[in-house]
Design an enzyme around this catalytic site. Structure first.
Site, PDB file in Angstrom:
ATOM      1  N   GLY A   1       0.831  -1.209   0.000  1.00  0.00           N
ATOM      2  CA  GLY A   1       0.000   0.000   0.000  1.00  0.00           C
ATOM      3  C   GLY A   1       0.862   1.253   0.000  1.00  0.00           C
TER       4      GLY A   1
ATOM      5  N   THR B   1      18.166   7.995  -1.595  1.00  0.00           N
ATOM      6  CA  THR B   1      18.950   8.337  -2.798  1.00  0.00           C
ATOM      7  C   THR B   1      20.065   9.326  -2.463  1.00  0.00           C
ATOM      8  OG1 THR B   1      16.988   8.022  -4.163  1.00  0.00           O
ATOM      9  CG2 THR B   1      18.785   9.288  -5.143  1.00  0.00           C
TER      10      THR B   1
ATOM     11  N   ARG C   1       1.481  -5.001  -6.100  1.00  0.00           N
ATOM     12  CA  ARG C   1       1.541  -6.272  -5.382  1.00  0.00           C
ATOM     13  C   ARG C   1       2.010  -7.298  -6.408  1.00  0.00           C
ATOM     14  NH1 ARG C   1      -2.579  -3.587  -2.049  1.00  0.00           N
ATOM     15  NH2 ARG C   1      -1.473  -3.461  -0.082  1.00  0.00           N
TER      16      ARG C   1
ATOM     17  N   ASP D   1       4.007  -4.613   6.347  1.00  0.00           N
ATOM     18  CA  ASP D   1       4.229  -5.953   6.850  1.00  0.00           C
ATOM     19  C   ASP D   1       4.526  -6.981   5.746  1.00  0.00           C
ATOM     20  OD1 ASP D   1       3.764  -7.359   9.485  1.00  0.00           O
ATOM     21  OD2 ASP D   1       2.490  -8.535   8.140  1.00  0.00           O
TER      22      ASP D   1
ATOM     23  N   THR E   1       3.725   2.658   5.905  1.00  0.00           N
ATOM     24  CA  THR E   1       2.303   2.277   5.923  1.00  0.00           C
ATOM     25  C   THR E   1       1.548   3.250   6.813  1.00  0.00           C
ATOM     26  OG1 THR E   1       0.715   0.677   6.801  1.00  0.00           O
ATOM     27  CG2 THR E   1       2.930   0.540   7.686  1.00  0.00           C
ATOM     28  N   ILE E   2       0.315   3.593   6.388  1.00  0.00           N
ATOM     29  CA  ILE E   2      -0.467   4.502   7.236  1.00  0.00           C
ATOM     30  C   ILE E   2      -0.982   3.787   8.484  1.00  0.00           C
ATOM     31  CG2 ILE E   2      -1.181   5.935   5.280  1.00  0.00           C
ATOM     32  CD1 ILE E   2      -4.022   4.673   5.622  1.00  0.00           C
ATOM     33  N   ASP E   3      -0.911   2.448   8.484  1.00  0.00           N
ATOM     34  CA  ASP E   3      -1.565   1.678   9.560  1.00  0.00           C
ATOM     35  C   ASP E   3      -0.816   1.699  10.897  1.00  0.00           C
ATOM     36  OD1 ASP E   3      -3.344   1.001   7.559  1.00  0.00           O
ATOM     37  OD2 ASP E   3      -2.399  -0.931   7.141  1.00  0.00           O
TER      38      ASP E   3
ATOM     39  N   ASP F   1       1.278  -0.377  11.988  1.00  0.00           N
ATOM     40  CA  ASP F   1       1.154  -1.695  12.616  1.00  0.00           C
ATOM     41  C   ASP F   1       2.447  -2.501  12.633  1.00  0.00           C
ATOM     42  OD1 ASP F   1       1.223  -2.038   9.895  1.00  0.00           O
ATOM     43  OD2 ASP F   1      -0.451  -3.437   9.802  1.00  0.00           O
TER      44      ASP F   1
ATOM     45  N   ARG G   1     -18.752  16.193  11.735  1.00  0.00           N
ATOM     46  CA  ARG G   1     -19.354  16.578  13.023  1.00  0.00           C
ATOM     47  C   ARG G   1     -20.398  17.686  12.866  1.00  0.00           C
ATOM     48  NH1 ARG G   1     -18.687  15.869  18.198  1.00  0.00           N
ATOM     49  NH2 ARG G   1     -16.629  14.955  18.224  1.00  0.00           N
TER      50      ARG G   1
ATOM     51  N   ARG H   1     -27.604  12.552  15.562  1.00  0.00           N
ATOM     52  CA  ARG H   1     -27.497  11.165  15.118  1.00  0.00           C
ATOM     53  C   ARG H   1     -26.260  10.502  15.701  1.00  0.00           C
ATOM     54  NH1 ARG H   1     -28.551  12.709   8.934  1.00  0.00           N
ATOM     55  NH2 ARG H   1     -30.797  12.417   8.885  1.00  0.00           N
TER      56      ARG H   1
ATOM     57  N   ARG I   1      -6.099  -1.847   8.700  1.00  0.00           N
ATOM     58  CA  ARG I   1      -6.052  -3.316   8.604  1.00  0.00           C
ATOM     59  C   ARG I   1      -6.504  -3.908   9.920  1.00  0.00           C
ATOM     60  NH1 ARG I   1      -1.975  -6.148   4.598  1.00  0.00           N
ATOM     61  NH2 ARG I   1      -1.179  -4.339   3.526  1.00  0.00           N
TER      62      ARG I   1
ATOM     63  N   GLY J   1     -12.220  14.339  19.395  1.00  0.00           N
ATOM     64  CA  GLY J   1     -13.128  14.363  20.543  1.00  0.00           C
ATOM     65  C   GLY J   1     -14.320  13.444  20.340  1.00  0.00           C
TER      66      GLY J   1
ATOM     67  N   ASN K   1     -25.851  15.952  21.968  1.00  0.00           N
ATOM     68  CA  ASN K   1     -26.890  15.814  20.962  1.00  0.00           C
ATOM     69  C   ASN K   1     -26.421  15.070  19.718  1.00  0.00           C
ATOM     70  OD1 ASN K   1     -25.337  17.715  19.793  1.00  0.00           O
ATOM     71  ND2 ASN K   1     -26.820  19.381  19.955  1.00  0.00           N
TER      72      ASN K   1
ATOM     73  N   GLN L   1      -7.759   8.657   2.908  1.00  0.00           N
ATOM     74  CA  GLN L   1      -6.804   8.570   4.027  1.00  0.00           C
ATOM     75  C   GLN L   1      -5.369   8.296   3.581  1.00  0.00           C
ATOM     76  OE1 GLN L   1      -8.730   6.059   7.390  1.00  0.00           O
ATOM     77  NE2 GLN L   1      -9.897   5.656   5.548  1.00  0.00           N
ATOM     78  N   ARG L   2      -5.214   7.793   2.358  1.00  0.00           N
ATOM     79  CA  ARG L   2      -3.873   7.441   1.876  1.00  0.00           C
ATOM     80  C   ARG L   2      -3.180   8.610   1.192  1.00  0.00           C
ATOM     81  NH1 ARG L   2      -3.473   2.119  -0.387  1.00  0.00           N
ATOM     82  NH2 ARG L   2      -3.901   0.629   1.251  1.00  0.00           N
TER      83      ARG L   2
HETATM   84  P1  ADP Z   1       2.158  -4.308   2.590  1.00  0.00           P
HETATM   85  O1  ADP Z   1       3.626  -4.256   2.419  1.00  0.00           O
HETATM   86  O2  ADP Z   1       1.533  -2.951   2.479  1.00  0.00           O
HETATM   87  O3  ADP Z   1       1.752  -5.065   3.827  1.00  0.00           O
HETATM   88  P2  ADP Z   1       1.320  -6.609   0.896  1.00  0.00           P
HETATM   89  O4  ADP Z   1       0.922  -7.462   2.044  1.00  0.00           O
HETATM   90  O5  ADP Z   1       0.400  -6.563  -0.261  1.00  0.00           O
HETATM   91  O6  ADP Z   1       1.547  -5.083   1.306  1.00  0.00           O
HETATM   92  O7  ADP Z   1       2.747  -7.089   0.391  1.00  0.00           O
HETATM   93  C1  ADP Z   1       3.385  -6.459  -0.680  1.00  0.00           C
HETATM   94  C2  ADP Z   1       4.137  -7.453  -1.531  1.00  0.00           C
HETATM   95  O8  ADP Z   1       5.167  -8.083  -0.754  1.00  0.00           O
HETATM   96  C3  ADP Z   1       3.318  -8.616  -2.073  1.00  0.00           C
HETATM   97  O9  ADP Z   1       2.582  -8.301  -3.234  1.00  0.00           O
HETATM   98  C4  ADP Z   1       4.406  -9.638  -2.390  1.00  0.00           C
HETATM   99  O10 ADP Z   1       5.032  -9.375  -3.619  1.00  0.00           O
HETATM  100  C5  ADP Z   1       5.403  -9.387  -1.253  1.00  0.00           C
HETATM  101  N1  ADP Z   1       5.173 -10.405  -0.216  1.00  0.00           N
HETATM  102  C6  ADP Z   1       4.262 -10.394   0.779  1.00  0.00           C
HETATM  103  N2  ADP Z   1       4.298 -11.525   1.509  1.00  0.00           N
HETATM  104  C7  ADP Z   1       5.266 -12.294   0.936  1.00  0.00           C
HETATM  105  C8  ADP Z   1       5.776 -13.603   1.180  1.00  0.00           C
HETATM  106  N3  ADP Z   1       5.317 -14.370   2.171  1.00  0.00           N
HETATM  107  N4  ADP Z   1       6.767 -14.054   0.376  1.00  0.00           N
HETATM  108  C9  ADP Z   1       7.241 -13.315  -0.632  1.00  0.00           C
HETATM  109  N5  ADP Z   1       6.792 -12.087  -0.924  1.00  0.00           N
HETATM  110  C10 ADP Z   1       5.817 -11.581  -0.174  1.00  0.00           C
END
Ligand code: ADP
Length: 325
Positions: free
Chosen positions: A13, A26, A74, A105, A128-130, A132, A157, A165, A174, A188, A217, A257-258
């Site tokens: 993402g 770079t 992806r 992740d 990532t914006i998450d 996580d 708001r 409401r 996620r 708030g 309210n 949000q992104r």
């Molecule tokens: P994010 O990095 O935002 O969590 P994704 O979960 O879609 O996004 O992962 C991004 C890319 O990373 C995937 O499209 C894939 O190419 C690679 N990837 C994710 N999991 C694996 C894995 N278990 N093995 C190899 N490549 C992976």
């Protein structure tokens, strides 16, 4: 063997601040006498050989731009051994001997597997914006997304107050509730319904039974997208069935949000982490994510960053509850 050429890619993402990170990696690499190559479309582009030499000018005037100039994608192919073999061959043919991967992740999971399979030095940056990823207080893009949520909910708001409401506003994250919880504090809101708590208590029942709207309210509740919470739609459905006396409305903020120009906080974070990624490679570190803890740079092994769930700070939940009486 000393590293001579670094490849950069953004994956998964997109997040505001990724461009600031690309710029920092770079420029820092070139400052330290290394060559740089930009890899387009994440791992997909590594497999498809979309590799371009980068000079300092390639990253001029991008620090303020959202998204990623390197594009992101992806890649199913990279999840296979055959795909990673092609990726490795393309990388070595282009003279790249180390990688900086900016992503979430999934991207760092891919980096970890690739690094182990081919003995390639890889440094990860949390993009990532998450928010996580374990081992870093903040991820690149999180602060901007939080501010975008705050501005959007402030507008909602006005309507909520005029109509008396209950508003469920779904935010991204996620399976993490950082955007929902901190967003709720910032606007708030009455409450935040987050996956970290959903398994412990029925947050909706708690919200209603605690007598929300007694002194107000209108009520705004931020809901983290996630199967665990049921999302804003799932919760609204429950209210209709279980508490039909309430007039509920749902807003799903979605991809707004992104986007947007990164905040100063995200630009500075991305710049610091990007520079630290090159320093890490020069110090012979490999297979770590660069993070920030208590405003200091830290290096977190991929396995730790990916495997562990980052916990929600209970103090924040308490602040939200106390201040929403
Ligand atoms: P994010 O990095 O935002 O969590 P994704 O979960 O879609 O996004 O992962 C991004 C890319 O990373 C995937 O499209 C894939 O190419 C690679 N990837 C994710 N999991 C694996 C894995 N278990 N093995 C190899 N490549 C992976």
């Amino acid at each position: 063997m000393a590293i001579k050429c670094v490849g950069i890619l953004t994956s998964g993402g997109d997040a505001p601040g990724m461009n600031a990170a690309i710029r920092a990696v770079t420029r820092s690499a070139i400052f330290n006498g290394l060559k740089v190559k930009g890899i387009y479309r994440g791992y997909k582009g590594l497999v498809a050989n979309e590799i371009v030499p980068f000079k300092t000018q390639n990253v001029s005037n991008i620090i303020q731009q959202g998204g990623t100039i390197l594009k992101t994608a992806r890649s199913m192919e990279f999840k296979t051994k055959e795909g990673r073999k092609i990726a490795y061959e393309n990388m070595t043919a282009a003279g790249i001997d180390a990688l900086v991967v900016i992503g979430g992740d999934g991207s760092l999971t891919g980096a970890r597997i690739f690094a182990e399979e081919y003995n390639v030095p890889i440094i990860g940056l949390p993009g990532t914006i998450d928010n996580d990823l374990f081992g870093t207080d903040r991820t690149i893009g999180y602060d901007t997304a939080l501010n975008t949520i705050m501005e959007a909910v402030d507008k909602i708001r006005d309507t909520a107050t005029s109509h008396e409401r209950l508003f469920f506003i779904e935010v991204m994250g996620r399976d993490a509730g950082f955007l929902a919880l901190n967003g709720a504090i910032a606007v708030g809101a009455e409450d935040a319904i987050i996956p970290e708590m959903a398994t412990e208590v029925d947050q909706l029942a708690e919200l209603i039974e605690n007598g929300f709207r007694k002194s107000k309210n209108s009520s705004i509740v931020l809901v983290a997208e996630s199967e665990t919470t049921g999302g804003a739609m799932g919760l609204a459905e429950r209210v209709k069935n279980e508490y039909p006396q309430y007039d509920v409305r749902v807003t799903i903020l979605g991809h707004i949000q992104r986007g947007g120009s990164p905040t100063a906080t995200d630009r500075i974070l991305a710049s610091r982490l990007g520079n630290a990624a090159i320093e890490a490679l020069l110090e012979d570190q490999r297979n770590v994510m660069v993070g920030i803890e208590n405003d200091k740079i830290v290096y977190v092994p991929f396995a730790r960053a990916i495997k562990n769930d980052k916990p929600i700070d209970r103090e924040l939940l308490n602040v939200l509850r106390v201040l929403s009486i």
